[in-house]
Design a protein around this motif. Structure first.
Motif: not given
Length: 134
Positions: A27-29, A51, A81
């Motif tokens: 997941a990417s912030a 996220l 990510w």
């Protein structure tokens, strides 16, 4: 067994009665939509934000004994990510589940992460350290 490190995770997976397949969702912030000034400041400090799942993969423990190998593989996708969420699924009759069987659980993981339901997953930062998210 308490899982406090990535190697603990691999040991725990290998100790199960049935062979395990590890499920990873990366997941990417990101900032939330229409962030406030305070949310922007928190995000810049590495706190807060949302996220969003950006990548997923399933692996046997023997394929990802070293977290850095997984990071290198993920870098080849060109997708950034910040957090890796991990779960597992057991096999049957002494055989691990296959990648086709992992597809639906990975989709469900992605949906749960998108909805913020992350308590049941192990979370790792890019260096493979287990992190707590609140």
């Amino acid at each position: 067994m308490n899982i406090e490190t990535y190697p603990d995770l691999i040991r725990a997976a290998n100790m199960q009665a049935e062979p395990q397949r590890l499920l990873f969702v990366f997941a990417s912030a990101q900032l939330p939509e229409s962030p406030t000034a305070d949310q922007i400041l928190q995000f810049e400090r590495g706190e807060g934000g949302t996220l969003s799942p950006v990548l997923c993969v399933d692996k046997l423990p023997s394929e990802v004994g070293d977290f850095s190998a997984l990071v290198v593989e993920s870098q080849r996708t060109g997708i950034h990510w910040d957090v890796a969420f991990v779960s597992s699924m057991g096999g049957r009759g002494g055989l691990p589940s296959n990648s086709d069987e992992a597809e639906q659980p990975l989709k469900m993981m992605m949906e749960q992460i998108q909805a913020g339901m992350i308590a049941q997953f192990l979370a790792l930062d890019r260096s493979g350290e287990i992190i707590q998210l609140y």
